[in-house]
Design a protein around this motif. Structure first.
Motif, PDB file in Angstrom:
ATOM      1  N   GLN A   1      -3.146  20.618   1.886  1.00  0.00           N
ATOM      2  CA  GLN A   1      -3.477  20.455   0.771  1.00  0.00           C
ATOM      3  C   GLN A   1      -3.072  21.572  -0.488  1.00  0.00           C
ATOM      4  N   ASN A   2      -3.499  22.901   0.361  1.00  0.00           N
ATOM      5  CA  ASN A   2      -3.174  24.070  -0.654  1.00  0.00           C
ATOM      6  C   ASN A   2      -1.797  24.218  -0.629  1.00  0.00           C
ATOM      7  N   ASN A   3      -0.778  23.926   0.003  1.00  0.00           N
ATOM      8  CA  ASN A   3       0.437  24.210   0.230  1.00  0.00           C
ATOM      9  C   ASN A   3       1.371  22.973  -0.640  1.00  0.00           C
ATOM     10  N   ASP A   4       0.807  22.051  -1.455  1.00  0.00           N
ATOM     11  CA  ASP A   4       1.565  21.037  -1.924  1.00  0.00           C
ATOM     12  C   ASP A   4       2.578  21.580  -2.952  1.00  0.00           C
ATOM     13  N   ASN A   5       2.334  22.427  -3.586  1.00  0.00           N
ATOM     14  CA  ASN A   5       3.286  22.864  -4.574  1.00  0.00           C
ATOM     15  C   ASN A   5       3.896  24.188  -4.200  1.00  0.00           C
ATOM     16  N   SER A   6       3.803  24.449  -2.979  1.00  0.00           N
ATOM     17  CA  SER A   6       4.619  25.488  -2.400  1.00  0.00           C
ATOM     18  C   SER A   6       5.922  25.167  -2.008  1.00  0.00           C
ATOM     19  N   ASN A   7       6.857  25.926  -2.152  1.00  0.00           N
ATOM     20  CA  ASN A   7       8.511  25.911  -1.606  1.00  0.00           C
ATOM     21  C   ASN A   7       8.540  26.124  -0.130  1.00  0.00           C
ATOM     22  N   LEU A   8       7.771  25.196   0.664  1.00  0.00           N
ATOM     23  CA  LEU A   8       8.215  25.323   2.002  1.00  0.00           C
ATOM     24  C   LEU A   8       9.494  24.737   2.514  1.00  0.00           C
TER      25      LEU A   8
ATOM     26  N   MET B   1       0.744  -1.123  -0.064  1.00  0.00           N
ATOM     27  CA  MET B   1      -0.021   0.046   0.048  1.00  0.00           C
ATOM     28  C   MET B   1       0.926   1.174  -0.092  1.00  0.00           C
ATOM     29  N   GLN B   2       0.741   2.097  -1.117  1.00  0.00           N
ATOM     30  CA  GLN B   2       1.828   3.026  -1.168  1.00  0.00           C
ATOM     31  C   GLN B   2       1.055   4.400  -1.519  1.00  0.00           C
ATOM     32  N   ASP B   3      -0.421   4.430  -1.450  1.00  0.00           N
ATOM     33  CA  ASP B   3      -1.068   5.607  -1.846  1.00  0.00           C
ATOM     34  C   ASP B   3      -1.014   6.584  -1.503  1.00  0.00           C
ATOM     35  N   ALA B   4      -0.915   7.870  -1.654  1.00  0.00           N
ATOM     36  CA  ALA B   4      -1.139   8.998  -1.070  1.00  0.00           C
ATOM     37  C   ALA B   4      -2.439   9.227  -0.689  1.00  0.00           C
ATOM     38  N   PHE B   5      -2.970   9.992   0.312  1.00  0.00           N
ATOM     39  CA  PHE B   5      -4.208  10.274   1.013  1.00  0.00           C
ATOM     40  C   PHE B   5      -4.308  11.682   1.322  1.00  0.00           C
ATOM     41  N   LYS B   6      -5.600  11.749   1.599  1.00  0.00           N
ATOM     42  CA  LYS B   6      -6.094  13.121   2.313  1.00  0.00           C
ATOM     43  C   LYS B   6      -6.842  12.979   3.520  1.00  0.00           C
ATOM     44  N   CYS B   7      -6.566  14.015   4.533  1.00  0.00           N
ATOM     45  CA  CYS B   7      -7.255  13.646   5.766  1.00  0.00           C
ATOM     46  C   CYS B   7      -7.182  15.320   6.541  1.00  0.00           C
ATOM     47  N   ASP B   8      -8.462  15.646   6.622  1.00  0.00           N
ATOM     48  CA  ASP B   8      -8.624  16.932   7.410  1.00  0.00           C
ATOM     49  C   ASP B   8      -7.730  18.105   7.047  1.00  0.00           C
ATOM     50  N   GLY B   9      -8.050  18.235   5.410  1.00  0.00           N
ATOM     51  CA  GLY B   9      -7.106  19.355   4.783  1.00  0.00           C
ATOM     52  C   GLY B   9      -5.848  19.130   4.605  1.00  0.00           C
ATOM     53  N   LEU B  10      -5.140  17.704   4.967  1.00  0.00           N
ATOM     54  CA  LEU B  10      -3.704  17.511   4.999  1.00  0.00           C
ATOM     55  C   LEU B  10      -3.673  16.652   3.746  1.00  0.00           C
ATOM     56  N   LEU B  11      -2.480  16.556   3.136  1.00  0.00           N
ATOM     57  CA  LEU B  11      -2.030  15.628   2.043  1.00  0.00           C
ATOM     58  C   LEU B  11      -0.784  14.781   2.766  1.00  0.00           C
ATOM     59  N   PHE B  12      -0.962  13.609   2.765  1.00  0.00           N
ATOM     60  CA  PHE B  12      -0.021  12.627   3.013  1.00  0.00           C
ATOM     61  C   PHE B  12       0.482  11.687   1.980  1.00  0.00           C
ATOM     62  N   LYS B  13       1.634  11.903   1.780  1.00  0.00           N
ATOM     63  CA  LYS B  13       2.599  11.005   0.534  1.00  0.00           C
ATOM     64  C   LYS B  13       3.539  10.278   1.061  1.00  0.00           C
ATOM     65  N   PRO B  14       3.490   8.860   0.898  1.00  0.00           N
ATOM     66  CA  PRO B  14       4.577   8.028   1.469  1.00  0.00           C
ATOM     67  C   PRO B  14       5.878   7.975   0.561  1.00  0.00           C
ATOM     68  N   HIS B  15       6.931   7.633   1.155  1.00  0.00           N
ATOM     69  CA  HIS B  15       8.272   7.667   0.524  1.00  0.00           C
ATOM     70  C   HIS B  15       9.057   6.365   0.935  1.00  0.00           C
ATOM     71  N   TYR B  16       9.629   5.762   0.224  1.00  0.00           N
ATOM     72  CA  TYR B  16      10.321   4.411   0.429  1.00  0.00           C
ATOM     73  C   TYR B  16      11.707   4.583  -0.053  1.00  0.00           C
ATOM     74  N   PHE B  17      12.521   4.252   0.719  1.00  0.00           N
ATOM     75  CA  PHE B  17      14.160   4.329   0.310  1.00  0.00           C
ATOM     76  C   PHE B  17      14.742   2.636   0.752  1.00  0.00           C
ATOM     77  N   SER B  18      15.844   2.520  -0.092  1.00  0.00           N
ATOM     78  CA  SER B  18      16.566   1.130  -0.026  1.00  0.00           C
ATOM     79  C   SER B  18      17.944   1.866   0.614  1.00  0.00           C
ATOM     80  N   VAL B  19      18.268   1.708   1.934  1.00  0.00           N
ATOM     81  CA  VAL B  19      19.625   2.273   2.293  1.00  0.00           C
ATOM     82  C   VAL B  19      20.494   1.023   3.000  1.00  0.00           C
ATOM     83  N   PRO B  20      21.828   1.509   2.917  1.00  0.00           N
ATOM     84  CA  PRO B  20      22.719   0.378   3.525  1.00  0.00           C
ATOM     85  C   PRO B  20      22.485  -0.012   4.902  1.00  0.00           C
ATOM     86  N   LEU B  21      22.202  -1.387   5.103  1.00  0.00           N
ATOM     87  CA  LEU B  21      22.507  -1.703   6.618  1.00  0.00           C
ATOM     88  C   LEU B  21      23.530  -0.963   7.351  1.00  0.00           C
TER      89      LEU B  21
END
Length: 425
Positions: free
Chosen positions: A41-48, A1-21
């Protein structure tokens, strides 16, 4: 399950990384690290600017927010937030007794040695570079503050600000010093608890004697002992923890066929309090968070012998313990039993690398602001003040309004104060 989702005006995006042990072995195996990005949600494209949240523990994942509230609400007024599941937790190649089952004790110990603050911070640096971020700020709660001081010691060029809450560690010395101080704090919390609820002392004695004289089993079939009951005292260091404990104690016994028994609901509560079972890093690496070129040698257990009041015996007052890990936990707690040998190996390990650079911290130029809780039962106030005094550019808001979990109960207020303090730097 890797979907982005919205809740209470917020946007949640998942990120996965493969890193060295092991970052010192580029040809070795990799593990996965998960992080969740949060914005309005309205700041998703902002340069924060970015803020990375470093969770307390060790051994617990980042929060799973259910709305725009608490410290997150305050953080999102200025930042794009990254909730990092520290390696071994949550969705970051989790460590449990199940995932370690196929390894020998020596392999378990070697593997686990790569899950301290140094490698958590290296993961953060890996992620920062992978996302193309020049610099970011960090918010470290409790053990997350320990990680933050490692970050400030070795990668200060990557940071713009550091907000710390209840997480200023000693940067020198042995774990024994920490536990001598925290046992004193726990004694004080016990005194206040039993003064506030005098009937609780007799109820605790009644429970302890019942455990000594009966084979009482938790819902997982594990024998419940006095020592395990004492561990529940960890809640005395949390806001509202004392009252919650009183209510549970008040209803601990039921009568069955004319005889008192500990109720199933009480025993279920006791099992649910043993987070070491589901999050074994919290037990097996707990003392190592203080170790630099030295072994802990079961520090809390050895220092406890200096405070015999904690060793309950019939006819004696009852005392709860606090955030301490003991070797017997790996003999009694069902999910820790398979890790007993590895825990002994790690307790004897002397070649832990340095976690802090005292010279770098003394010359630090990154704005550091910290909430330091005077009555903190988990992170000793006096030791925190010593560290802060040695750090250039560090500012502290010292308060007795909150316990160690202040960020969880009044996060919007606390982070707002820290952000304002940082703006004055």
């Amino acid at each position: 399950m890797q979907d982005a989702f919205k809740c209470d005006g917020l946007l949640f995006k998942p990120h996965y990384f493969s890193v060295p042990l092991d970052y010192n072995n580029a040809d070795g195996s990799n593990i996965d690290v998960f992080a969740r990005e949060v914005t309005h949600q309205n700041n998703d494209n902002s340069n924060l600017p970015w803020l990375v949240y470093l969770q307390g523990g060790p051994g617990f994942p980042s929060p799973r927010p259910t709305g725009n509230a608490g410290w997150l609400k305050q953080a999102l007024t200025k930042y794009r937030v990254l909730l990092l599941d520290q390696r071994g937790t949550g969705k970051s190649t989790p460590i449990t007794h199940q995932t370690l089952a196929m390894k020998t004790p020596e392999q378990q110990a070697e593997y686990l040695s790569h899950f301290r603050a140094d490698n958590i911070v290296r993961d953060a640096e890996f992620i920062r570079e992978a996302l193309g971020i020049k610099q970011w700020s960090i918010l470290g709660q409790s053990f997350g503050g320990f990680c933050s001081l490692h970050y400030l010691s070795f990668y200060p060029q990557s940071l713009t600000r550091a907000y710390l809450t209840g997480g200023i560690p000693p940067i020198t010395g042995h774990a024994d010093e920490v536990y001598r101080a925290t046992y004193q704090r726990v004694l004080g919390k016990n005194t206040k608890f039993f003064e506030r609820f005098p009937a609780a002392q007799q109820q605790c004695i009644k429970i302890a004697e019942h455990l000594l004289n009966n084979d009482v089993r938790l819902p997982n079939a594990q024998r419940f002992t006095v020592e395990q009951f004492q561990l529940w005292g960890i809640n005395l260091g949390r806001s509202g923890g004392d009252l919650a404990m009183y209510y549970v104690l008040d209803e601990a016994f039921i009568e069955v066929n004319g005889k008192p028994q500990l109720s199933y609901s009480f025993l279920q509560q006791m099992l649910s309090e043993q987070s070491y079972q589901t999050n074994p890093i919290y037990a097996i690496l707990h003392e190592s968070i203080y170790c630099q070129h030295q072994a802990s040698n079961w520090s809390a257990e050895r220092v406890r012998n200096e405070y015999p009041v904690f060793n309950y015996a019939e006819g004696q007052p009852f005392m709860f313990t606090g955030e301490m890990v003991y070797s017997w936990m790996f003999e009694q707690l069902e999910c820790l039993k398979p890790l007993k040998a590895a825990a002994d190996i790690l307790a004897a390990k002397t070649d832990w690398p340095a976690l802090y650079d005292a010279e770098q911290l003394a010359n630090n130029t990154v704005p550091v602001v910290a909430a330091v809780y005077v009555d903190d039962m988990y992170v000793e106030y006096d030791l925190s003040c010593q560290t802060l005094a040695s750090m250039h550019s560090a500012k502290a808001w010292i308060t007795n309004e909150y316990e160690h979990n202040g960020l969880g109960v009044a996060g919007e207020i606390i982070l707002s104060k820290l952000m304002a303090l940082a703006d004055q730097s």
